[in-house]
Design a protein around this motif. Structure first.
Motif, PDB file in Angstrom:
ATOM      1  N   LYS A   1     -13.756   9.653  -2.646  1.00 48.93           N
ATOM      2  CA  LYS A   1     -12.869   8.527  -2.313  1.00 48.93           C
ATOM      3  C   LYS A   1     -13.697   7.336  -1.910  1.00 48.93           C
ATOM      4  O   LYS A   1     -14.757   7.446  -1.298  1.00 48.93           O
TER       5      LYS A   1
ATOM      6  N   ASN B   1      -3.309   6.172   1.590  1.00 47.61           N
ATOM      7  CA  ASN B   1      -3.905   6.088   2.915  1.00 47.61           C
ATOM      8  C   ASN B   1      -4.586   7.420   3.236  1.00 47.61           C
ATOM      9  O   ASN B   1      -4.232   8.469   2.698  1.00 47.61           O
TER      10      ASN B   1
ATOM     11  N   ARG C   1      -4.135   4.860  -5.180  1.00 53.38           N
ATOM     12  CA  ARG C   1      -4.509   4.311  -3.876  1.00 53.38           C
ATOM     13  C   ARG C   1      -3.600   4.949  -2.832  1.00 53.38           C
ATOM     14  O   ARG C   1      -2.365   4.864  -2.938  1.00 53.38           O
TER      15      ARG C   1
ATOM     16  N   GLY D   1       1.966   6.530  -2.138  1.00 52.88           N
ATOM     17  CA  GLY D   1       0.766   5.887  -2.650  1.00 52.88           C
ATOM     18  C   GLY D   1       1.084   4.967  -3.811  1.00 52.88           C
ATOM     19  O   GLY D   1       2.250   4.764  -4.174  1.00 52.88           O
ATOM     20  N   THR D   2       0.049   4.400  -4.394  1.00 56.85           N
ATOM     21  CA  THR D   2       0.192   3.556  -5.573  1.00 56.85           C
ATOM     22  C   THR D   2      -0.598   4.203  -6.702  1.00 56.85           C
ATOM     23  O   THR D   2      -1.840   4.246  -6.672  1.00 56.85           O
TER      24      THR D   2
ATOM     25  N   ALA E   1     -10.270   1.146  -0.848  1.00 62.54           N
ATOM     26  CA  ALA E   1      -9.533   0.373  -1.844  1.00 62.54           C
ATOM     27  C   ALA E   1      -9.779  -1.116  -1.617  1.00 62.54           C
ATOM     28  O   ALA E   1      -9.799  -1.574  -0.492  1.00 62.54           O
TER      29      ALA E   1
ATOM     30  N   VAL F   1      -6.436   2.430   3.553  1.00 60.81           N
ATOM     31  CA  VAL F   1      -6.099   2.836   2.193  1.00 60.81           C
ATOM     32  C   VAL F   1      -7.395   3.047   1.407  1.00 60.81           C
ATOM     33  O   VAL F   1      -8.317   2.232   1.485  1.00 60.81           O
TER      34      VAL F   1
ATOM     35  N   ARG G   1      -5.234   8.725 -10.891  1.00 64.06           N
ATOM     36  CA  ARG G   1      -6.014   7.873  -9.995  1.00 64.06           C
ATOM     37  C   ARG G   1      -5.028   7.043  -9.199  1.00 64.06           C
ATOM     38  O   ARG G   1      -4.114   6.415  -9.757  1.00 64.06           O
TER      39      ARG G   1
ATOM     40  N   GLU H   1      -9.092   4.692  -2.489  1.00 58.73           N
ATOM     41  CA  GLU H   1      -8.799   4.986  -3.887  1.00 58.73           C
ATOM     42  C   GLU H   1      -9.455   6.314  -4.247  1.00 58.73           C
ATOM     43  O   GLU H   1     -10.631   6.527  -3.950  1.00 58.73           O
TER      44      GLU H   1
ATOM     45  N   SER I   1       0.815  -1.217   0.000  1.00 64.60           N
ATOM     46  CA  SER I   1       0.000   0.000   0.000  1.00 64.60           C
ATOM     47  C   SER I   1       0.847   1.266   0.000  1.00 64.60           C
ATOM     48  O   SER I   1       0.315   2.355  -0.175  1.00 64.60           O
TER      49      SER I   1
END
Length: 434
Positions: free
Chosen positions: A429, A413, A411, A394-395, A432, A372, A409, A374, A238
């Motif tokens: 939001k 926390n 993912r 983030g991812t 995720a 987490v 866009r 998205e 994450s």
């Protein structure tokens, strides 16, 4: 060379358990640099107030120690000042009890200034009520106090000096506690969560710490190889900011003075969001070791902290043996492999790396304080700092260019989401998945 002696009382300790504690005493003595040349196990319903083990057993120990040419005798129980004095006189040997042995190991292992201060505090707290003993006791644990005899005037002088030194030590350790509290507050302000390793000594916590954080913390098969706490960043899928903390291992009958003196270090556990209870799955007494850890967690007031059980050293076990040791006796084999995540924890080998990916996933799932989510972001060319934060913590799932805007866009926390400018959020939001 040392001679080890353990005593079985009528407090429900079975013979196998008594032999196991005697074996642990052997390991402690070896860790302190002693060569064990003999041992003795006493069975009695009550301790002898004068010598702990009784006059007949004292003679047996004396004869065995002389035959083995031992120059040190270690008892697997705490000795009162009277018992210590009587045993030294009767055996004409240097005597150590379990607490003194553990304190000696801690004194040898402490490398940082903090660790040395905490060990010295524990040593002096142990020594203070025992100043009326023989001079050999003073020379053994005095730490510069000297080898004076037990004259009343000199004893009172020693007590004053020790109390003055204790005050200085406690003041220094209090400063350390304040510094650690500031560090923890700084981590919380930056939304860092801490995952702490706990478990019995020599369960493989430091090896697991190195495997998860790619560090090179010193490891050793000796008991209490780690005294000084170490904190490193932990990489999770994450990408949330997480720290992993490694600290001193626990043991049965850990001296109360030591627990109190290491309070500044053990307080690191109090701020943890998650405890990883590491168990040596290959050890025949892992259940008793886990029970000892549970007792100490209760004493520290952190037994209610969210916890994930990690069964380590599965490389030393056959699969069938692993199932037999830990799975309930249901009369049928478990449906899943024992190294997979289960309600009973996660099976890993810190040495080979087996099961570590599952462990990291379970850690990520267990950290629910900062979930987490998205979200979509609309960034301008001047929002480079926000974009860097998204990539670092983030991812990033997708990026699209639209005129002079960048649609991202990702993912992240929730704490990171709060740090980003609210106007950059395009869509609501959502939690995720996975």
């Amino acid at each position: 060379m040392g001679w080890a002696s353990s005593r079985r009382t009528g407090l429900g300790l079975s013979l196998p358990d008594a032999e196991e504690t005697l074996q642990e005493l052997h390991e402690l003595a070896s860790s302190a640099g002693a060569q064990v040349v003999g041992s003795s196990l006493q069975r009695a319903p009550h301790p002898d107030p004068a010598t702990l083990v009784g006059r007949g057993k004292v003679e047996e120990i004396r004869a065995g120690a002389r035959a083995a040419r031992a120059d040190l005798i270690i008892f697997d129980h705490d000795l009162t000042p009277t018992q210590l004095r009587n045993l030294e006189q009767a055996l004409d040997q240097k005597i150590l009890d379990r607490t003194q042995l553990i304190l000696d190991i801690f004194a040898r292992r402490a490398r940082s200034r903090e660790g040395q201060l905490q060990v010295e505090l524990a040593q002096l707290n142990y020594l203070l009520p025992r100043l009326a003993g023989r001079g050999t006791l003073l020379s053994r644990l005095g730490g510069g106090i000297g080898t004076r005899g037990p004259g009343e005037q000199q004893l009172e002088s020693d007590r004053r000096r020790i109390r003055a030194r204790l005050r200085r030590l406690m003041e220094a350790i209090e400063r350390i506690r304040s510094q650690r509290a500031l560090h923890r507050a700084h981590r919380r302000a930056r939304h860092y969560q801490t995952v702490a390793l706990v478990g019995y000594t020599n369960a493989g916590k430091s090896t697991l710490f190195n495997a998860l954080t790619r560090s090179r913390v010193s490891t050793s098969p000796r008991l209490f190889a780690t005294l000084d706490p170490t904190v490193r960043a932990l990489r999770l899928d994450s990408r949330r900011p997480v720290l992993l903390s490694d600290t001193v291992g626990f043991i049965r009958k850990l001296p109360a003075h030591l627990v109190a003196s290491f309070r500044a270090t053990l307080e690191e556990l109090e701020g943890a969001s998650l405890l990883l209870h590491v168990t040596d799955a290959s050890h025949p007494q892992h259940a008793q070791q886990d029970a000892a850890v549970e007792v100490l967690l209760e004493k520290l007031g952190i037994a209610s902290t969210p916890r994930l059980h990690v069964w380590n050293k599965i490389d030393l076990l056959e699969v069938r043996e692993a199932q037999r040791r830990v799975e309930p006796a249901s009369g049928r084999a478990p449906e899943q492999s024992p190294i997979q995540s289960s309600s009973r924890g996660v099976w890993v080998s810190a040495q080979s790396g087996e099961g570590l990916a599952t462990l990291l996933r379970r850690v990520d799932e267990a950290l629910n304080e900062d979930p987490v989510v998205e979200a979509s972001f609309e960034l301008s060319p001047s929002d480079s700092e926000q974009l860097a934060l998204l990539h670092r913590f983030g991812t990033v799932l997708s990026t699209e260019f639209e005129d002079d805007r960048l649609l991202v866009r990702a993912r992240v926390n929730t704490s990171l989401l709060d740090r980003l400018h609210a106007s950059a959020i395009l869509s609501q939001k959502i939690p995720a998945e996975g």
